[in-house]
Design an enzyme around this catalytic site. Structure first.
Site, PDB file in Angstrom:
ATOM      1  N   GLN A 220       1.861  10.712   3.537  1.00 20.56           N
ATOM      2  CA  GLN A 220       3.171  10.548   4.178  1.00 20.56           C
ATOM      3  C   GLN A 220       4.003  11.829   4.182  1.00 20.56           C
ATOM      4  OE1 GLN A 220       2.320   9.668   1.091  1.00 20.56           O
ATOM      5  NE2 GLN A 220       4.001   8.732  -0.055  1.00 20.56           N
TER       6      GLN A 220
ATOM      7  N   ASP B  30      -4.730  15.675  21.442  1.00 21.19           N
ATOM      8  CA  ASP B  30      -3.489  15.389  20.714  1.00 21.19           C
ATOM      9  C   ASP B  30      -3.555  15.820  19.257  1.00 21.19           C
ATOM     10  OD1 ASP B  30      -2.406  14.367  22.985  1.00 21.19           O
ATOM     11  OD2 ASP B  30      -2.323  12.278  22.323  1.00 21.19           O
TER      12      ASP B  30
ATOM     13  N   THR C  18      -9.214   2.445   6.914  1.00 22.05           N
ATOM     14  CA  THR C  18      -8.597   1.267   7.525  1.00 22.05           C
ATOM     15  C   THR C  18      -7.148   1.517   7.925  1.00 22.05           C
ATOM     16  OG1 THR C  18      -8.057   0.464   5.305  1.00 22.05           O
ATOM     17  CG2 THR C  18     -10.079  -0.388   6.308  1.00 22.05           C
ATOM     18  N   ALA C  19      -6.661   2.737   7.718  1.00 22.74           N
ATOM     19  CA  ALA C  19      -5.266   3.057   8.035  1.00 22.74           C
ATOM     20  C   ALA C  19      -5.190   3.750   9.392  1.00 22.74           C
ATOM     21  CB  ALA C  19      -4.675   3.907   6.909  1.00 22.74           C
ATOM     22  N   TYR C  20      -4.582   4.929   9.440  1.00 21.49           N
ATOM     23  CA  TYR C  20      -4.383   5.624  10.714  1.00 21.49           C
ATOM     24  C   TYR C  20      -5.719   5.916  11.403  1.00 21.49           C
ATOM     25  CZ  TYR C  20      -2.075   8.892  13.946  1.00 21.49           C
ATOM     26  OH  TYR C  20      -1.589   9.520  15.060  1.00 21.49           O
TER      27      TYR C  20
ATOM     28  N   ASP D 287       0.819  -1.206   0.000  1.00 21.33           N
ATOM     29  CA  ASP D 287       0.000   0.000   0.000  1.00 21.33           C
ATOM     30  C   ASP D 287       0.855   1.259   0.000  1.00 21.33           C
ATOM     31  OD1 ASP D 287      -2.334  -1.407  -0.078  1.00 21.33           O
ATOM     32  OD2 ASP D 287      -2.797  -1.206   2.046  1.00 21.33           O
ATOM     33  N   GLY D 288       1.997   1.224   0.693  1.00 23.06           N
ATOM     34  CA  GLY D 288       2.877   2.385   0.715  1.00 23.06           C
ATOM     35  C   GLY D 288       3.423   2.709  -0.664  1.00 23.06           C
TER      36      GLY D 288
ATOM     37  N   LYS E 130      -8.385   4.164  11.635  1.00 28.46           N
ATOM     38  CA  LYS E 130      -8.834   3.030  12.456  1.00 28.46           C
ATOM     39  C   LYS E 130      -8.023   2.938  13.743  1.00 28.46           C
ATOM     40  CE  LYS E 130      -9.601  -1.957  12.400  1.00 28.46           C
ATOM     41  NZ  LYS E 130      -8.824  -2.189  13.636  1.00 28.46           N
TER      42      LYS E 130
END
Length: 268
Positions: free
Chosen positions: A224, A150, A161-163, A45-46, A165
């Site tokens: 990113q 934060d 479904t990434a960060y 995925d990256g 989640k």
């Protein structure tokens, strides 16, 4: 058909990409990394995320295909041992595709009238470096809450479904036209209150974030990439006009993929 092969620098991905390029050439495909019709990513995925940003100015004429060489990915439909099947599918290509929404991140810096726009495939996060983030959150021009905590995470359905989640956001089906806001460790007490739950925003709505102007150590991340230019005046999040398109040659059930990735079951 013009095809670009975009791989990560790992040994396995490089070997698979070299093999794939050879098979494509043998079948009369043109390798064109500058103006491709299809971009095949080899990695995970990256890698696909990196390819998306590399070609983001050409999204209206590109379809993506993902080959994964490691763990199962949400953007990658093919395994590294299925190259012959992939090439056979490309030979039968009729232009079939499925497209998903993207996140438009409009950033206005202090003393600047116009916004600078960025695209996110997964998410954008907004934090402070060493202190509590204080910011006002507006939805479609109406004040919703004063946030202290934060940080905030704004994600696309495919990025849910990434960060998102990881910070307690909901998993959304990628075909939904929506964006999601998830709070990160919000302060909730007798003095400070926030909703404390993820918000799913409709296509006709947008979210504006106004940070406390007295602080300048904000960290804005788009996928990113870190944007360190400051001070920030406002961030506007909305569903982008652009979309990402995948050349879909076989159906991959989204909830099956979620189950395999997070539960480890093939029973869905």
């Amino acid at each position: 058909m013009r095809i670009a092969v975009f791989n990560n620098p790992g040994d396995k991905s490089t070997t698979v990409a070299t093999d794939l390029i050879q098979k494509l050439k043998q079948n009369q495909f043109v390798i064109d990394n500058d103006d491709p019709e299809i971009v095949i990513t080899v990695g995970g995925d990256g890698t696909l995320l990196a390819a998306f940003h590399h070609y983001e100015k050409q999204l209206n004429r590109i379809r993506f295909v993902g080959v994964h060489t490691g763990h199962l990915g949400f953007y990658t439909d093919w395994r590294d041992f299925e190259l012959d099947d992939l090439v056979a599918s490309l030979l039968q290509d009729t232009g079939q595709q499925i497209s998903y929404p993207l996140l438009d991140v409009g950033v206005r810096f202090q003393n600047e009238a116009a916004r600078t726009h960025y695209l996110a495939l997964n998410e954008s996060t907004f934090k402070r470096v060493s202190a509590t983030l204080v910011a006002d959150v507006y939805i479609r021009g109406e004040h919703f809450e004063s946030f202290r905590g934060d940080g905030l995470c704004l994600s696309t359905p495919t990025g849910s479904t990434a960060y998102n989640k990881s910070v307690g956001g909901a998993v959304l089906h990628p075909r939904l036209e929506a964006l999601q806001l998830a709070e990160m460790a919000s302060l909730n007490n007798r003095v400070f209150r926030t909703l404390g739950s993820p918000l799913v925003i409709a296509p006709s709505e947008w979210i504006d974030i106004y940070p406390d102007r007295s602080a300048g150590d904000y960290v804005l991340q788009v996928d990113q990439f870190l944007l360190r230019k400051s001070p920030l005046e406002e961030i506007r999040y909305r569903i982008a006009d652009q979309r990402i398109a995948f050349a879909r040659y076989r159906h991959m059930h989204f909830w099956q993929r979620v189950g395999d990735a997070f539960i480890g079951t093939d029973d869905l």
